[in-house]
Design an enzyme around this catalytic site. Structure first.
Site, mmCIF file in Angstrom:
data_model
loop_
_atom_site.group_PDB
_atom_site.id
_atom_site.type_symbol
_atom_site.label_atom_id
_atom_site.label_comp_id
_atom_site.label_asym_id
_atom_site.label_seq_id
_atom_site.Cartn_x
_atom_site.Cartn_y
_atom_site.Cartn_z
ATOM 1 N N ALA A 335 0.853 -1.192 0.000
ATOM 2 C CA ALA A 335 0.000 0.000 0.000
ATOM 3 C C ALA A 335 0.883 1.234 0.000
ATOM 4 O O ALA A 335 2.091 1.154 0.230
ATOM 5 C CB ALA A 335 -0.915 0.008 1.229
ATOM 6 N N MET A 336 0.276 2.399 -0.258
ATOM 7 C CA MET A 336 1.011 3.666 -0.278
ATOM 8 C C MET A 336 0.130 4.759 0.315
ATOM 9 O O MET A 336 -1.028 4.907 -0.074
ATOM 10 C CB MET A 336 1.439 4.016 -1.707
ATOM 11 N N GLU A 371 -1.215 2.516 7.127
ATOM 12 C CA GLU A 371 -1.306 3.647 6.196
ATOM 13 C C GLU A 371 -2.027 4.837 6.824
ATOM 14 O O GLU A 371 -1.691 5.991 6.535
ATOM 15 C CB GLU A 371 -2.000 3.216 4.900
ATOM 16 N N GLU A 393 8.470 4.910 8.926
ATOM 17 C CA GLU A 393 8.051 3.516 8.953
ATOM 18 C C GLU A 393 8.029 2.946 10.367
ATOM 19 O O GLU A 393 7.153 2.155 10.717
ATOM 20 C CB GLU A 393 8.952 2.681 8.045
#
Length: 903
Positions: A335-336, A371, A393
């Site tokens: 995912a982004m 996300e 992250e």
């Protein structure tokens, strides 16, 4: 633990402030490092000569020699107009960039990759005010640095604003980066095309000329032209749609908050959505292709719940009025976190109750949580450069744990999170590991920062919710750090963890009530007797390690920070054993010298419940890691697993089984038949009670269900007759129902794998794979197909993966990995990878190579390393293969003799 709402809010706000403070630490930390240890890649050395300039494509000198952009001109606002053509698979576009000159200069350097620049003009702010036409600019291109230079006729003046207009066009990209095409098939078999973006870390430059570095934040006003059969999505809500000639529509979106280019997103598709609203009024929508719309409902429920949690926990509102999540048919990663328009691989967002297992549900929930966390950690506050991606992250991973535990306690994610830590340890245990924070210059080096190490995974503005660009302010940095207790100690500790690679080994030797502690660097595959071991240890490897330990004498948790190579602790009372790293919360491995391991094994055999479940998982993990480092013999680790017949915790049982299963597949791959057969008999005999109590259903807790999936899969892999019989029966019923029978999701992969053993079953599964609308089901079927013992069938799968229609290219790496784990497919997969290496690198962002024990594989990667390409990746592969070969040579005799005693 339950918190009052006031406490939750204050803790969340504090956590976010700590995160911001760590960004300030990131600004000061590099001053400590010895910069001479880092070198610029040889291909860029020549450009460091002040007198040397690169040569543009037209033969003229290119006016900027650096990979990083100059800060003489910074962007304030982009006006983007994009018109993709989903028939001709290209796009035309234009942009107006409002820039601020910070110094006098006669050129503007932008990033641009594979874009055809048609025209470029410049206006001053005054010219724009009086509607004067812009002056045409000469454009130079230097593709090696993915840069263009706009040569201005007169020097730009410091402090003044200018407007740069650029017309450009390009093909929609073929891969998974930039502005690219993605395809999907409808239930009726029609192939449809959509256009989607994915820009992190350095691919916005493939979609529009821009200042493509995270520090250059700006506002974006986006307009997209489309046909009436499509919709357009972007970061912000749509404000209006204009009808154009020829039936085209032009959507205008609200101007974004200030943000980095890598977070910009826009999509043209024909998808359907389901929507809801959070308690604070944010509209949330989940988009998917029309035939998969029914699989969006769980994601909507989870997103609404998680977004509400984050807003209350941080006491900082999500800053946009809407949030879209979209399942993209072709997507390179999981995912982004594009601000306001998060893109997902279908299997990371869609949930089908008929085919998605317990672990699938956990995965979807965790990825959504990750996300959403980035909307604060990364989007609202962004690292200055990619060497500090670990801040983004790391905090997003931590917030996965916090948020999912709070909102979905029934998923018991706390126990799964340990596996993520163990994955990082596996990478950090190699000499080819890297520091968390490491210089990264080229796009390839930046891409390599997105690995397990940053998943352990810089400066401030008074009101960071405005999203403005911030510049270093020593006073503000100092004030923020002062809010952290003992900020000097935090800085010193963080330095030891971020600027050196690896993971520490804490060696404990007990003498009565005295504990002698020693720390060293933990390395797998390099043994103490090896000549290279001592030089690798003598380098500066010293961590500040927060230790915790417990004993059998009390429930107290003792704490100590180990700052030196050696230290001594005194136990408060006599005890029969001591266990370090309570609940496996620390990032270190522990070795108990003398009879320390024997004492712990004896306790596990007598009453394992005296040790916490996570402590038992940690012991099993550490003991097998120490075998890989040559610090313990394999029989000692195997002896520890003997107590597992009495284990009551599913996560612990799964951890122990995972090592034994790994050894079986290792022997099976190498065709060491006597050991593999004996290990098979041992597993079926020793774990028979566990196998027999598994039901073929979806009942029980998440961990009960995951244990069921793992145990029954192992049993069928070992050809356990009752398992094969039941799976074959369910598969026959499923085929007879023409795929309509709902098989329990937790055993679906097992049933399909047994069904794939016959030619009829394999062919039927391939047909169902092409027809299936569930990504979760397709994953299970593809795995089953890869277990075939017929090489022609395995080769057919590889060919379909390379073609990219039936099996999508995004799944090719996983397919090759699965085939390489199949004894009948190992050599086949390797031959294919070797012969198609260059082509595979073009198709795949990352290629998972099954590091089997083949000297031929090692020689191949050594030759690639000698060529100097993708050096970091090849070094990891080489070291992993070498480590595996050494493990086998050292431990095979022990495994063989241990099994003869215990079967």
């Amino acid at each position: 633990v339950l918190h009052s709402s006031a406490m939750v809010n204050s803790q969340g706000k504090l956590l976010f402030n700590i995160y911001v403070a760590f960004y300030c630490l990131a600004v000061t930390l590099p001053k400590i490092c010895i910069c001479s240890q880092f070198s610029i890649p040889s291909s860029y050395q020549s450009n460091k000569d002040p007198g040397a300039f690169p040569v543009a494509t037209n033969g003229e000198p290119f006016p900027w020699p650096e990979l990083r952009l100059p800060n003489t001109v910074t962007p304030l606002h982009y006006d983007l107009l994009i018109h993709p053509n989903l028939t001709s698979l290209d796009f035309v576009a234009s942009e107006k960039i409002e820039v601020l000159a910070r110094a006098d200069t006669q050129f503007i350097i932008l990033h641009s990759k594979d874009l055809e620049i048609k025209d470029a003009t410049l206006q001053s702010e005054e010219d724009s005010r009086y509607m004067k036409p812009g002056e045409k600019l000469r454009v130079l291109s230097y593709p090696i640095h993915q840069q263009i230079a706009l040569l201005v006729p007169e020097k730009l003046m410091p402090g003044r604003k200018y407007y740069v207009d650029i017309d450009f066009q390009a093909k929609l990209a073929d891969g998974f980066q930039g502005f690219y095409k993605s395809t999907y098939r409808t239930l009726g078999g029609e192939q449809r095309i959509i256009a989607v973006t994915d820009f992190e870390p350095t691919e916005a430059r493939m979609a529009f000329p821009c200042f493509d570095e995270p520090l250059f934040k700006a506002n974006f006003s986006i307009k997209i032209r489309r046909e009436s059969r499509h919709i357009a999505l972007s970061n912000m809500p749509k404000v209006k749609t204009i009808e154009l000639e020829g039936g085209l529509l032009e959507d205008h979106f609200e101007t974004t908050v200030k943000m980095s280019t890598y977070l910009v997103a826009y999509i043209v598709c024909d998808f359907k959505s389901v929507s809801g609203t959070t308690s604070s009024g944010v509209k949330v929508s989940i988009y998917a292709s029309p035939d998969k719309w029914s699989q969006t409902h769980y994601a909507l429920q989870a997103t609404l719940k998680l977004l509400d949690f984050y807003e209350k926990y941080f006491d900082i509102n999500y800053p946009l009025s809407k949030l879209d999540l979209i399942a993209v048919p072709d997507f390179g990663s999981g995912a982004m976190e594009n601000w306001g328009l998060i893109t997902y691989r279908e299997t990371s967002l869609l949930f089908d109750p008929k085919t998605s297992s317990a672990s699938d549900k956990l995965w979807v929930t965790v990825v959504i949580a990750h996300e959403l966390a980035h909307q604060w950690f990364g989007n609202l506050v962004t690292m200055e450069w990619w060497n500090d991606i670990w801040l983004n992250e790391g905090f997003a991973n931590y917030m996965e744990l916090v948020s999912v535990n709070a909102t979905y306690p029934e998923l018991q994610f706390d126990d799964s999170f340990l596996n993520l830590c163990f994955e990082v340890i596996a990478r950090d245990s190699l000499n080819s590991s890297r520091p968390i924070s490491k210089p990264a210059e080229t796009p390839t080096q930046i891409q390599e920062m997105f690995d397990e190490v940053s998943l352990t995974r810089s400066c401030l503005e008074g009101d960071f919710t405005s999203g403005g660009v911030c510049y270093s302010d020593s006073k503000m940095t100092s004030n923020t750090l002062a809010s952290l207790r003992g900020n000097v100690e935090v800085k010193e500790m963080m330095t030891t963890w971020t600027l050196q690679k690896g993971i520490p080994l804490v060696v404990v030797r007990r003498d009565g009530r005295s504990l002698r502690l020693q720390q060293e660097r933990f390395l797998k595959g390099i043994f103490k007797e090896d000549p290279e071991w001592k030089p690798l240890q003598e380098r500066w490897y010293l961590w500040h390690i927060p230790l915790t330990y417990s004993t059998n004498s009390s429930n107290a948790i003792h704490r100590h920070i180990l700052k030196s190579k050696t230290d001594t602790l005194d136990l408060p009372e006599e005890t029969s054993w001591v266990k370090f790293n309570v609940d496996s919360n620390g990032y270190y491995i522990v070795h108990y010298e003398g009879n320390g391991w024997d004492q712990l094994i004896e306790q596990l055999n007598q009453n394992h419940m005296l040790l916490r479940p996570k402590d038992r998982i940690g012991l099993i993990h550490d003991v097998f890691q120490l075998v890989s480092a040559g610090r313990l013999t394999l029989d000692k680790a195997l002896d520890m697993t003997r107590y597992l017949q009495h284990e009551t915790s599913s996560p612990v049982l799964l951890k122990g089984l995972s090592y034994l299963e790994l050894f079986y597949h290792m022997m099976d791959l190498r065709n060491i038949s006597d050991v593999s057969e004996n290990l098979k008999h041992y597993l079926l005999q020793y774990f028979k009670p566990v196998i027999d109590r598994q039901s073929w259903s979806d009942e029980g807790s998440v961990w009960d269900r995951m244990l069921r999936s793992a145990v029954l899969k192992l049993a069928c892999d070992l050809n356990h007759a009752p398992c094969i019989r039941k799976a074959a029966e369910l598969f026959s019923q499923w085929m007879e129902s023409n795929g309509k029978l709902n098989i329990p999701t937790d055993v679906l992969k097992i049933v399909h794998s047994v069904g794939a053993r016959t030619t009829e079953g394999w062919n039927y599964l391939l047909e169902q794979y092409e027809l299936s609308m569930s990504g979760a089901e397709k994953n299970k079927i593809l795995y089953a197909l890869s277990t075939s013992k017929h090489q022609e069938k395995l080769m057919k799968l590889i060919e379909l993966g390379m073609e990219g229609k039936v099996i999508k290219t995004q799944d090719l790496a996983v397919l090759l990995h699965a085939i390489a784990r199949n004894p009948k497919g190992q050599q086949l997969a390797w031959n294919f990878v070797r012969e198609n290496w260059t082509h595979l690198l073009q198709k795949l962002v990352f290629l998972y190579v099954q590091c089997v024990f083949l000297h031929a594989v090692k020689l191949f990667f050594e030759s690639l390393k000698a060529q100097g390409s993708h050096l970091d990746i090849f070094q990891i592969v080489l070291e992993t293969i070498t480590k595996n070969i050494k493990w086998l040579e050292k431990n095979l005799p022990t495994l063989r003799s241990w099994l003869l005693v215990h079967i």
